[in-house]
Design a protein around this motif. Sequence first.
Motif, PDB file in Angstrom:
ATOM      1  N   PHE A  72     -24.009  23.924  -7.452  1.00  0.00           N
ATOM      2  CA  PHE A  72     -25.351  24.193  -7.292  1.00  0.00           C
ATOM      3  C   PHE A  72     -25.839  24.157  -5.837  1.00  0.00           C
ATOM      4  O   PHE A  72     -26.385  25.267  -5.409  1.00  0.00           O
ATOM      5  N   ILE A  73     -25.312  23.277  -5.018  1.00  0.00           N
ATOM      6  CA  ILE A  73     -25.699  23.549  -3.561  1.00  0.00           C
ATOM      7  C   ILE A  73     -24.937  24.671  -2.890  1.00  0.00           C
ATOM      8  O   ILE A  73     -25.713  25.237  -2.055  1.00  0.00           O
ATOM      9  N   GLY A  74     -23.678  25.166  -3.304  1.00  0.00           N
ATOM     10  CA  GLY A  74     -23.308  26.180  -2.753  1.00  0.00           C
ATOM     11  C   GLY A  74     -23.761  27.380  -3.313  1.00  0.00           C
ATOM     12  O   GLY A  74     -24.077  28.260  -2.439  1.00  0.00           O
ATOM     13  N   ALA A  75     -24.512  27.496  -4.407  1.00  0.00           N
ATOM     14  CA  ALA A  75     -25.038  28.605  -4.782  1.00  0.00           C
ATOM     15  C   ALA A  75     -26.452  28.725  -4.244  1.00  0.00           C
ATOM     16  O   ALA A  75     -26.976  29.847  -3.914  1.00  0.00           O
ATOM     17  N   VAL A  76     -27.024  27.439  -3.841  1.00  0.00           N
ATOM     18  CA  VAL A  76     -28.559  27.575  -3.291  1.00  0.00           C
ATOM     19  C   VAL A  76     -28.062  28.198  -1.808  1.00  0.00           C
ATOM     20  O   VAL A  76     -29.009  29.008  -1.225  1.00  0.00           O
ATOM     21  N   ILE A  77     -27.144  27.719  -1.130  1.00  0.00           N
ATOM     22  CA  ILE A  77     -27.101  28.046   0.148  1.00  0.00           C
ATOM     23  C   ILE A  77     -26.367  29.651   0.309  1.00  0.00           C
ATOM     24  O   ILE A  77     -27.133  30.549   1.132  1.00  0.00           O
ATOM     25  N   LEU A  78     -25.660  30.156  -0.738  1.00  0.00           N
ATOM     26  CA  LEU A  78     -25.403  31.600  -0.819  1.00  0.00           C
ATOM     27  C   LEU A  78     -26.494  32.355  -1.040  1.00  0.00           C
ATOM     28  O   LEU A  78     -26.601  33.607  -0.685  1.00  0.00           O
ATOM     29  N   TRP A  79     -27.331  32.060  -2.026  1.00  0.00           N
ATOM     30  CA  TRP A  79     -28.362  32.650  -2.520  1.00  0.00           C
ATOM     31  C   TRP A  79     -29.172  32.700  -1.394  1.00  0.00           C
ATOM     32  O   TRP A  79     -29.882  33.879  -1.063  1.00  0.00           O
ATOM     33  N   ASP A  80     -29.456  31.837  -0.570  1.00  0.00           N
ATOM     34  CA  ASP A  80     -30.428  31.864   0.649  1.00  0.00           C
ATOM     35  C   ASP A  80     -29.884  32.866   1.693  1.00  0.00           C
ATOM     36  O   ASP A  80     -30.860  33.523   2.295  1.00  0.00           O
ATOM     37  N   ILE A  81     -28.569  32.977   1.858  1.00  0.00           N
ATOM     38  CA  ILE A  81     -27.869  33.921   2.730  1.00  0.00           C
ATOM     39  C   ILE A  81     -28.203  35.280   2.117  1.00  0.00           C
ATOM     40  O   ILE A  81     -28.760  36.352   3.073  1.00  0.00           O
ATOM     41  N   LEU A  82     -28.355  35.683   0.963  1.00  0.00           N
ATOM     42  CA  LEU A  82     -28.895  37.066   0.399  1.00  0.00           C
ATOM     43  C   LEU A  82     -30.166  37.264   0.455  1.00  0.00           C
ATOM     44  O   LEU A  82     -30.392  38.374   1.086  1.00  0.00           O
ATOM     45  N   PHE A  83     -31.048  36.218   0.200  1.00  0.00           N
ATOM     46  CA  PHE A  83     -32.374  36.482   0.308  1.00  0.00           C
ATOM     47  C   PHE A  83     -32.912  36.659   1.535  1.00  0.00           C
ATOM     48  O   PHE A  83     -33.561  37.433   2.050  1.00  0.00           O
ATOM     49  N   ARG A  84     -32.378  35.565   2.481  1.00  0.00           N
ATOM     50  CA  ARG A  84     -32.857  35.600   3.997  1.00  0.00           C
ATOM     51  C   ARG A  84     -32.322  36.898   4.662  1.00  0.00           C
ATOM     52  O   ARG A  84     -33.096  37.204   5.835  1.00  0.00           O
ATOM     53  N   GLY A  85     -31.130  37.200   4.431  1.00  0.00           N
ATOM     54  CA  GLY A  85     -30.659  38.362   5.104  1.00  0.00           C
ATOM     55  C   GLY A  85     -31.657  39.532   4.816  1.00  0.00           C
ATOM     56  O   GLY A  85     -31.871  40.337   5.710  1.00  0.00           O
ATOM     57  N   GLN A  86     -32.061  39.800   3.611  1.00  0.00           N
ATOM     58  CA  GLN A  86     -32.771  41.013   3.221  1.00  0.00           C
ATOM     59  C   GLN A  86     -34.337  40.712   3.774  1.00  0.00           C
ATOM     60  O   GLN A  86     -34.758  41.762   4.448  1.00  0.00           O
ATOM     61  N   GLY A 181     -49.306  48.900   1.117  1.00  0.00           N
ATOM     62  CA  GLY A 181     -49.526  48.633  -0.378  1.00  0.00           C
ATOM     63  C   GLY A 181     -48.312  47.989  -0.875  1.00  0.00           C
ATOM     64  O   GLY A 181     -48.507  47.385  -2.020  1.00  0.00           O
ATOM     65  N   ALA A 182     -47.221  48.525  -0.313  1.00  0.00           N
ATOM     66  CA  ALA A 182     -45.877  48.501  -0.848  1.00  0.00           C
ATOM     67  C   ALA A 182     -45.306  47.190  -0.394  1.00  0.00           C
ATOM     68  O   ALA A 182     -44.028  46.821  -0.386  1.00  0.00           O
ATOM     69  N   GLU A 183     -46.220  46.525   0.473  1.00  0.00           N
ATOM     70  CA  GLU A 183     -45.251  45.345   1.156  1.00  0.00           C
ATOM     71  C   GLU A 183     -44.862  44.196   0.528  1.00  0.00           C
ATOM     72  O   GLU A 183     -43.807  43.546   0.801  1.00  0.00           O
ATOM     73  N   GLY A 184     -45.562  43.893  -0.797  1.00  0.00           N
ATOM     74  CA  GLY A 184     -45.066  43.123  -1.599  1.00  0.00           C
ATOM     75  C   GLY A 184     -43.460  43.072  -2.002  1.00  0.00           C
ATOM     76  O   GLY A 184     -42.863  42.216  -2.291  1.00  0.00           O
ATOM     77  N   LEU A 185     -43.064  44.380  -1.957  1.00  0.00           N
ATOM     78  CA  LEU A 185     -41.599  44.550  -2.229  1.00  0.00           C
ATOM     79  C   LEU A 185     -40.493  43.836  -1.481  1.00  0.00           C
ATOM     80  O   LEU A 185     -39.693  43.413  -1.764  1.00  0.00           O
ATOM     81  N   ALA A 186     -41.117  43.634  -0.266  1.00  0.00           N
ATOM     82  CA  ALA A 186     -40.117  42.891   0.713  1.00  0.00           C
ATOM     83  C   ALA A 186     -39.780  41.599   0.502  1.00  0.00           C
ATOM     84  O   ALA A 186     -39.065  40.955   0.875  1.00  0.00           O
ATOM     85  N   TRP A 187     -40.889  40.859  -0.307  1.00  0.00           N
ATOM     86  CA  TRP A 187     -40.805  39.550  -0.544  1.00  0.00           C
ATOM     87  C   TRP A 187     -40.425  39.481  -2.074  1.00  0.00           C
ATOM     88  O   TRP A 187     -39.931  38.437  -2.319  1.00  0.00           O
ATOM     89  N   THR A 188     -40.402  40.409  -2.851  1.00  0.00           N
ATOM     90  CA  THR A 188     -40.147  40.237  -4.388  1.00  0.00           C
ATOM     91  C   THR A 188     -38.848  40.974  -4.903  1.00  0.00           C
ATOM     92  O   THR A 188     -38.414  40.502  -5.709  1.00  0.00           O
ATOM     93  N   LEU A 189     -38.715  42.036  -4.131  1.00  0.00           N
ATOM     94  CA  LEU A 189     -37.599  42.825  -4.457  1.00  0.00           C
ATOM     95  C   LEU A 189     -36.332  42.235  -4.832  1.00  0.00           C
ATOM     96  O   LEU A 189     -35.657  42.179  -5.920  1.00  0.00           O
ATOM     97  N   MET A 190     -35.818  41.277  -3.865  1.00  0.00           N
ATOM     98  CA  MET A 190     -34.480  40.462  -3.942  1.00  0.00           C
ATOM     99  C   MET A 190     -34.596  39.460  -5.351  1.00  0.00           C
ATOM    100  O   MET A 190     -33.433  39.062  -5.828  1.00  0.00           O
ATOM    101  N   PHE A 191     -35.816  39.103  -5.632  1.00  0.00           N
ATOM    102  CA  PHE A 191     -35.766  38.057  -6.933  1.00  0.00           C
ATOM    103  C   PHE A 191     -35.649  38.606  -8.099  1.00  0.00           C
ATOM    104  O   PHE A 191     -34.994  37.828  -9.043  1.00  0.00           O
ATOM    105  N   ALA A 192     -35.581  40.039  -8.251  1.00  0.00           N
ATOM    106  CA  ALA A 192     -35.311  40.528  -9.171  1.00  0.00           C
ATOM    107  C   ALA A 192     -33.778  40.492  -9.531  1.00  0.00           C
ATOM    108  O   ALA A 192     -33.462  40.763 -10.792  1.00  0.00           O
ATOM    109  N   LEU A 193     -33.013  39.979  -8.457  1.00  0.00           N
ATOM    110  CA  LEU A 193     -31.576  39.954  -8.632  1.00  0.00           C
ATOM    111  C   LEU A 193     -31.038  38.677  -9.217  1.00  0.00           C
ATOM    112  O   LEU A 193     -30.076  38.331  -9.564  1.00  0.00           O
ATOM    113  N   LEU A 194     -32.089  37.653  -9.128  1.00  0.00           N
ATOM    114  CA  LEU A 194     -31.668  36.189  -9.136  1.00  0.00           C
ATOM    115  C   LEU A 194     -31.062  36.081 -10.649  1.00  0.00           C
ATOM    116  O   LEU A 194     -30.215  35.319 -10.826  1.00  0.00           O
ATOM    117  N   PRO A 195     -31.578  36.445 -11.705  1.00  0.00           N
ATOM    118  CA  PRO A 195     -30.962  36.270 -13.148  1.00  0.00           C
ATOM    119  C   PRO A 195     -29.928  37.236 -13.452  1.00  0.00           C
ATOM    120  O   PRO A 195     -29.103  36.821 -14.090  1.00  0.00           O
TER     121      PRO A 195
END
Length: 276
Positions: A72-86, A181-195
């Motif tokens: 779980f902790i490893g997944a959290v950190i690696l996910w944050d690398i992916l999300f924070r990188g974008q 108007g498309a600014e929200g994509l910068a915040w939400t696009l990566m979350f589509a990958l989460l599941p």
Amino acid sequence: MSGAGLRHTNPHAIAPYRIGAMILRHWYLLTSSWPRLLELIYWPVLQLITWGFSQAYISQNAGFFAKAGGTFIGAVILWDILFRGQLGFSMSFLEEMWSKNLGNLLMSPLKVSEYLISLMVMSVVRLAVGVIPMTILAIAFFGFNLFGFGLALVAFFCNLIFTSWSFGLISSGLVLRNGMGAEGLAWTLMFALLPLTCVYYPVSVLPEWLQVVAWMLPPTYVFEGMRALLIDRVFRADLMIEALAINVVLFAASTVAFLLLLKSARKNGSLVQSGE
């Protein structure tokens, strides 16, 4: 001026000093605002604490999770690398949009390639500000040492950061073409990958038809590789090579898409517009 004094340079060559100037600009923006720095640290730490204590509880009450260790902790950190990188890539881009400076930059001698390289470097800088404190806290609170992955961590990081840059290019290109108007994509696009990338569970949990989609995404290979390393004590180099191959194709396609969207934005005058 004599001809001997002239230096003939390739007009298409990438100039490191221009890239450095852009990195310095965004570094000054970042370090001149404590809320920006605080935000980079706050969310990764919050995620770590939340999921870390969740795993601590589960590991005391379920044999599998005790065996799985820090998945779980490893997944959290690696996910944050992916999300924070974008997000780091996109935020540096949005800084120019918010300040209405992007048009000026693209009319200067700064090449698009130089600008994109500076965004990539800044994404790593922003990522480091958030993730390094997170990894230190993971060691202090939960005894989970991400750096204990060794060379596997390099493979994980490279694949995740390449994916994050690809999605950063796509979201930035869409903002260029469609306005703020498309600014929200910068915040939400990566979350589509989460599941779909199976951050917290194995690919086998998904329906078969969705597994096909999951294996088309490079981060899936990273998270599967992390679980293999923590649970089975095996480094799956084959997964990392497959992820890298997909990343090469994805990054090339994202770069082409960004350039096409930039061309369209220039044609339609979107570069000088800051509204929606």
